[in-house]
Design a protein around this motif. Structure first.
Motif, PDB file in Angstrom:
ATOM      1  N   CYS A 189      14.136   7.636  -2.650  1.00 56.50           N
ATOM      2  CA  CYS A 189      13.845   8.660  -3.650  1.00 56.50           C
ATOM      3  C   CYS A 189      14.624   8.367  -4.932  1.00 56.50           C
ATOM      4  O   CYS A 189      15.732   7.851  -4.900  1.00 56.50           O
ATOM      5  N   GLY A 190      14.030   8.740  -6.033  1.00 58.28           N
ATOM      6  CA  GLY A 190      14.641   8.477  -7.332  1.00 58.28           C
ATOM      7  C   GLY A 190      13.767   7.569  -8.155  1.00 58.28           C
ATOM      8  O   GLY A 190      12.878   6.887  -7.642  1.00 58.28           O
ATOM      9  N   GLY A 191      13.988   7.527  -9.464  1.00 57.83           N
ATOM     10  CA  GLY A 191      13.152   6.707 -10.337  1.00 57.83           C
ATOM     11  C   GLY A 191      11.737   7.249 -10.356  1.00 57.83           C
ATOM     12  O   GLY A 191      11.495   8.454 -10.509  1.00 57.83           O
ATOM     13  N   SER A 192      10.761   6.368 -10.175  1.00 62.74           N
ATOM     14  CA  SER A 192       9.364   6.801 -10.180  1.00 62.74           C
ATOM     15  C   SER A 192       8.996   7.561  -8.916  1.00 62.74           C
ATOM     16  O   SER A 192       7.998   8.280  -8.876  1.00 62.74           O
ATOM     17  N   ASN A 193       9.792   7.401  -7.871  1.00 61.79           N
ATOM     18  CA  ASN A 193       9.558   8.119  -6.620  1.00 61.79           C
ATOM     19  C   ASN A 193      10.327   9.436  -6.697  1.00 61.79           C
ATOM     20  O   ASN A 193      11.531   9.483  -6.493  1.00 61.79           O
ATOM     21  N   LYS A 194       9.625  10.523  -6.975  1.00 56.95           N
ATOM     22  CA  LYS A 194      10.268  11.786  -7.337  1.00 56.95           C
ATOM     23  C   LYS A 194      10.693  12.638  -6.149  1.00 56.95           C
ATOM     24  O   LYS A 194      11.051  13.797  -6.317  1.00 56.95           O
ATOM     25  N   CYS A 195      10.647  12.096  -4.960  1.00 48.49           N
ATOM     26  CA  CYS A 195      11.063  12.870  -3.790  1.00 48.49           C
ATOM     27  C   CYS A 195      12.570  13.097  -3.813  1.00 48.49           C
ATOM     28  O   CYS A 195      13.284  12.550  -4.657  1.00 48.49           O
ATOM     29  N   GLU A 196      13.059  13.901  -2.881  1.00 45.32           N
ATOM     30  CA  GLU A 196      14.500  14.117  -2.729  1.00 45.32           C
ATOM     31  C   GLU A 196      14.900  13.762  -1.303  1.00 45.32           C
ATOM     32  O   GLU A 196      14.162  14.020  -0.348  1.00 45.32           O
ATOM     33  N   SER A 197      16.095  13.176  -1.174  1.00 42.82           N
ATOM     34  CA  SER A 197      16.591  12.737   0.127  1.00 42.82           C
ATOM     35  C   SER A 197      18.083  13.007   0.211  1.00 42.82           C
ATOM     36  O   SER A 197      18.771  13.095  -0.814  1.00 42.82           O
ATOM     37  N   SER A 198      18.587  13.118   1.431  1.00 42.26           N
ATOM     38  CA  SER A 198      20.030  13.291   1.633  1.00 42.26           C
ATOM     39  C   SER A 198      20.763  11.954   1.728  1.00 42.26           C
ATOM     40  O   SER A 198      21.994  11.927   1.785  1.00 42.26           O
ATOM     41  N   LEU A 199      20.035  10.846   1.731  1.00 42.91           N
ATOM     42  CA  LEU A 199      20.660   9.545   1.927  1.00 42.91           C
ATOM     43  C   LEU A 199      21.533   9.140   0.746  1.00 42.91           C
ATOM     44  O   LEU A 199      21.170   9.354  -0.409  1.00 42.91           O
ATOM     45  N   VAL A 200      22.679   8.553   1.058  1.00 38.28           N
ATOM     46  CA  VAL A 200      23.489   7.855   0.067  1.00 38.28           C
ATOM     47  C   VAL A 200      23.113   6.384   0.167  1.00 38.28           C
ATOM     48  O   VAL A 200      23.479   5.710   1.138  1.00 38.28           O
ATOM     49  N   PRO A 201      22.355   5.838  -0.789  1.00 44.34           N
ATOM     50  CA  PRO A 201      21.894   4.445  -0.673  1.00 44.34           C
ATOM     51  C   PRO A 201      23.073   3.473  -0.679  1.00 44.34           C
ATOM     52  O   PRO A 201      24.071   3.684  -1.380  1.00 44.34           O
ATOM     53  N   LEU A 202      22.959   2.422   0.105  1.00 40.98           N
ATOM     54  CA  LEU A 202      23.986   1.387   0.151  1.00 40.98           C
ATOM     55  C   LEU A 202      23.401   0.068  -0.337  1.00 40.98           C
ATOM     56  O   LEU A 202      22.215  -0.204  -0.160  1.00 40.98           O
ATOM     57  N   ASN A 203      24.243  -0.740  -0.928  1.00 44.76           N
ATOM     58  CA  ASN A 203      23.788  -1.987  -1.550  1.00 44.76           C
ATOM     59  C   ASN A 203      23.769  -3.171  -0.599  1.00 44.76           C
ATOM     60  O   ASN A 203      23.198  -4.210  -0.925  1.00 44.76           O
ATOM     61  N   HIS A 204      24.396  -3.021   0.567  1.00 45.53           N
ATOM     62  CA  HIS A 204      24.555  -4.153   1.469  1.00 45.53           C
ATOM     63  C   HIS A 204      24.122  -3.780   2.880  1.00 45.53           C
ATOM     64  O   HIS A 204      24.056  -2.606   3.242  1.00 45.53           O
ATOM     65  N   THR A 205      23.856  -4.785   3.683  1.00 45.24           N
ATOM     66  CA  THR A 205      23.466  -4.592   5.077  1.00 45.24           C
ATOM     67  C   THR A 205      24.613  -3.955   5.859  1.00 45.24           C
ATOM     68  O   THR A 205      25.789  -4.178   5.563  1.00 45.24           O
ATOM     69  N   PHE A 206      24.273  -3.166   6.853  1.00 38.56           N
ATOM     70  CA  PHE A 206      25.287  -2.511   7.673  1.00 38.56           C
ATOM     71  C   PHE A 206      24.759  -2.319   9.088  1.00 38.56           C
ATOM     72  O   PHE A 206      23.558  -2.461   9.348  1.00 38.56           O
ATOM     73  N   ILE A 207      25.669  -1.979   9.996  1.00 35.47           N
ATOM     74  CA  ILE A 207      25.327  -1.690  11.390  1.00 35.47           C
ATOM     75  C   ILE A 207      25.409  -0.188  11.610  1.00 35.47           C
ATOM     76  O   ILE A 207      26.422   0.441  11.283  1.00 35.47           O
ATOM     77  N   VAL A 208      24.346   0.398  12.159  1.00 36.73           N
ATOM     78  CA  VAL A 208      24.377   1.823  12.492  1.00 36.73           C
ATOM     79  C   VAL A 208      24.954   1.995  13.892  1.00 36.73           C
ATOM     80  O   VAL A 208      24.817   1.109  14.733  1.00 36.73           O
TER      81      VAL A 208
END
Length: 763
Positions: A189-208
């Motif tokens: 979400c953000g930019g041209s995609n006008k939805c809203e999300s609770s996610l904090v975007p991360l720039n790098h790969t990670f393990i959940v």
């Protein structure tokens, strides 16, 4: 009005498995050879048990809590929309909703919600339709990530001598490919995609971690990194650290997890420890250029926001030490309904006032910041509510009034590590500053937390201004972080006394070391045993010098169990008050006192404790036994839920797997285990037991790497025999070893739903 989940696997907790092993080389899981994950995407379907025509009780809701400055979203943070969706109870897990991005822009969603609720009488069906029409599947802003240069045969496997354990460790190593994630830019979400999300975007790969924990989490990542280092996935460790550094730059601290609803709290501050382990494994000192200023930023956040001054009642010296304490006056969004019902329990004869609710919400958030959410360790009234009334217990939380042993031990180590890094850069003034801070924290820990008579560390109670006497696994944290009291260095008897409860657990119980020895129904109390805590115990044992650990393991006093070796008063629990060890065929527990209580005691070892060797000393004995017991817990529960390795470990029959409701499953790595059994997950708490699981995988690989030469094939109980024996037959009541194999969990009829996340962690 509880929901049923689309992807639920129910696992009975009272059965077990036989292992058929064919000693050959292991086959890695699908995708491991290329690093390309093979996962199934699925989302939870809203399904309230109340009739869809039934009105949602808006009028009976308590007034809305104040808007939280740290969480301004009108959709995913405290407000009318979040409270109404939660009161409707259309999902079993409150976290499901707040992880769903919107479809239209936020304002359109809010307008639609106002239209739905304007009459004041929306139905369950209205809320279900509103959510289904306006929200996407939870977690879809993330995507599976390929791990480049994935090596299916990392060097640590050469340390593992038993063929089955080696094959299984290689399989667990392959599970990283199923847990690696990237932010999905196309769905963000953000930019041209006008939805809203609770996610904090991360720039790098990670393990959940796995399951409902579909984001990057702070303290989980420490033990994930322990495994990634053994797996030689150094680039992925670097990525994890870069993500945390991005968050330090953006927020000034590292939040609990990668969602906006975590932005008012952190978790045990292990970033600097992670950094230290990464640099030690790779010699990549180049990362320090960016990392050191941000490490300083994190410590400053803990100094400014979580540090208090306390004067010791024992020495009259004054220290600056840290506590957990979250500014918060609303239910946690990811646990909104849980917190809401805790504060507004209909069984309360005198409802809480608005101020009392706000304070409770602050304590609940602070408890989540500890990582131990929740435990009697942080309660004014440990044991309040008995073994299952957790609301009563949670309303007695006193997290902010507690100075924790573990937090301050971790911060001590952080200062020591930074002093070492600055020494390497010839920055003597900065090194001296951190060394002075470390010295002060160490003095405070030994003054306030250490009891030289009981030979244990205890939290300090700011409310009563005395040391608590509540015993828990936290006693081992100072040694893990390099603080060893003189009493332990000067006496082998004292050193063993400090670890004597580990010896008792291994002799008395089938499983591994619990967080506490009080059964409350909370997940960070007995009977639950956590992988990260086993790692802490290993490291604490390794912190003692050989001169105090090389003597033989002592024998219990005459006509006593290994409980008799524990220093007087250390546990603050009488032997007959300890959690029981159920035994199949007896309709009861093993003996609560005396030599018979040590039902797992064998000649020179314990059941599922490996093989004794000459001259190993009590320190190495406990490490060898705990290593084998932990591997047995993780392996047997995996095999009992459908795990197999072609040509190495046969899959159980459908008849056997039907006992654990795992006919369509392929083996679970659980987040927690049990003190009383080795073939099931832990239980209790505010969410169902999760599978995946990041820190379990990490500790398995750590144990395989360090103790591979003493690990033997686990002996798992028999599923069919266990199921038949619950009717009360005498099977297993004969010898100690036989009884140990046939023990069952304390909740003999308990069933735990294993919930898989939207990214389908079918391990």
């Amino acid at each position: 009005m509880l929901a049923t989940l689309a992807t639920v696997v129910t696992v009975s907790l009272l059965q077990a498995v036989h292992v058929t092993a064919v000693p050959q080389s292991a086959t890695a899981p699908p995708g491991a050879s290329t690093g390309v994950p093979s996962i199934t995407l699925s989302t939870v379907v809203a399904s309230p048990t109340a009739p869809l025509t039934q009105a949602v009780p808006l009028a009976s809701q308590v007034p809305l809590p104040p808007t939280q400055p740290w969480c301004p979203s009108q959709i995913f943070c405290a407000g009318s929309l979040l409270q109404t969706v939660n009161v409707a109870q259309i999902y079993t897990d409150p976290k499901t909703f707040v992880d769903k991005p919107t479809v239209p822009p936020a304002q359109q969603v809010l307008t639609t919600f106002q239209n739905v609720t304007s009459s004041g009488n929306p139905t369950e069906g209205d809320i279900v339709n509103f959510v289904d029409s306006n929200f996407k599947g939870e977690g879809l802003e993330l995507e599976a990530a390929a791990i480049s240069q994935f090596n299916t045969n990392p060097a640590f496997l050469n340390n593992v001598s038993n063929p089955l354990v080696k094959a299984w460790a290689q399989t667990v190593h392959g599970y990283w490919t199923l847990l690696a994630r990237n932010t999905n830019d196309s769905s963000l979400c953000g930019g041209s995609n006008k939805c809203e999300s609770s996610l904090v975007p991360l720039n790098h790969t990670f393990i959940v971690p796995g399951g409902r924990f579909r984001e990057q989490y702070y303290w989980d990542s420490y033990w994930i990194i322990q495994g990634l280092i053994k797996s030689e996935l150094f680039s992925l460790v670097n990525d994890t650290l870069q993500n945390f550094m991005d968050e330090l730059e953006q927020f000034g601290f590292i939040p609990n997890g990668g969602r906006i609803y975590y932005l008012n709290r952190s978790q045990p501050p292990l970033f600097i420890n992670m950094l230290n382990d990464y640099v030690a494994a790779t010699n990549d000192t180049g990362i320090l250029t960016r990392a050191l200023p941000l490490a300083e930023k994190e410590l400053e956040w803990w100094r400014t926001n979580r540090t208090v001054t306390v004067t010791s009642p024992y020495t009259n010296k004054t220290y600056s030490l840290a506590r957990y304490g979250v500014t918060n006056s609303a239910p946690r969004p990811e646990s909104y309904l849980t917190d809401y019902l805790t504060a507004n329990d209909p069984k309360l004869t005198t409802p809480l006032t608005e101020d009392e609710r706000a304070e409770l919400y602050s304590e609940l958030a602070s408890g989540a910041e500890t990582g131990w959410d929740y435990t009697a360790r942080y309660m004014r009234l440990p044991g309040a509510g008995g073994t299952n009334n957790t609301n009563v217990a949670l309303r007695s939380l006193n997290v902010k009034g507690t100075l924790p042993v573990d937090l301050n031990s971790i911060l001590y180590k952080a200062h020591v590590v930074l002093a070492g890094f600055y020494d390497q850069q010839s920055r003597s003034a900065a090194a001296a500053d951190h060394r002075q801070n470390a010295t002060s924290i160490r003095e405070g820990i030994l003054d306030l937390f250490w009891d030289p008579t009981k030979l244990a560390f205890y939290d300090f109670n700011l409310t009563s201004n005395v040391r608590n006497d509540f015993f828990s696994v936290v006693t081992f944290f100072p040694l893990w972080n390099g603080i060893v009291p003189d009493e332990l260095l000067s006496s082998s008897d004292n050193a063993f006394g400090f670890f004597s409860t580990v010896n008792m657990v291994l002799n008395r119980y089938n499983g591994t070391y619990p967080s506490t020895f009080l059964e409350t129904g909370l997940q960070w109390d007995a009977p639950n045993s956590w992988p990260n805590h086993q790692h802490v115990i290993f490291e604490a044992l390794r912190a003692l010098p050989a001169n105090v650990t090389s003597t033989n393991l002592p024998n219990p006093p005459s006509n006593a169990s290994t409980y008799g070796l524990i220093p007087a008063g250390q546990m603050s629990v009488l032997e007959n008050q300890l959690p029981g060890q159920p035994v199949i065929g007896t309709n009861g527990n093993a003996s609560a006192t005396g030599p018979a209580a040590d039902l797992n005691r064998l000649n020179g070892t314990v059941f599922n404790g490996g093989n004794a060797s000459d001259g190993e000393g009590w320190g190495k004995t406990l490490q060898r036994q705990l290593a084998n017991r932990f591997i047995s817990s993780a392996f047997c529960s995996w095999h009992a839920t459908g795990g197999s390795i072609p040509g190495v470990v046969d899959r159980l029959s459908d008849q056997e797997l039907n006992i654990t409701q795992s006919v369509n499953n392929t083996g679970n790595m659980f987040e927690k285990f049990s003190i009383s059994d080795i073939d099931s997950a832990g239980r209790g708490g505010e969410y169902t037991v999760q599978a995946g699981f990041g820190w379990t995988n990490g500790v398995v690989l750590y144990v395989a790497s360090l103790y591979g030469d003493v690990l033997v094939q686990p002996t798992c109980p028999n599923l069919t025999e266990s199921a038949l024996s619950t009717g009360g037959s005498a099977a297993g009541a004969g010898s100690q070893s036989s009884s140990a194999v046939k023990s069952v969990p304390a909740l003999a009829a308990a069933v735990v739903g294993v919930v898989f996340s939207a990214v389908g962690l079918f391990l």
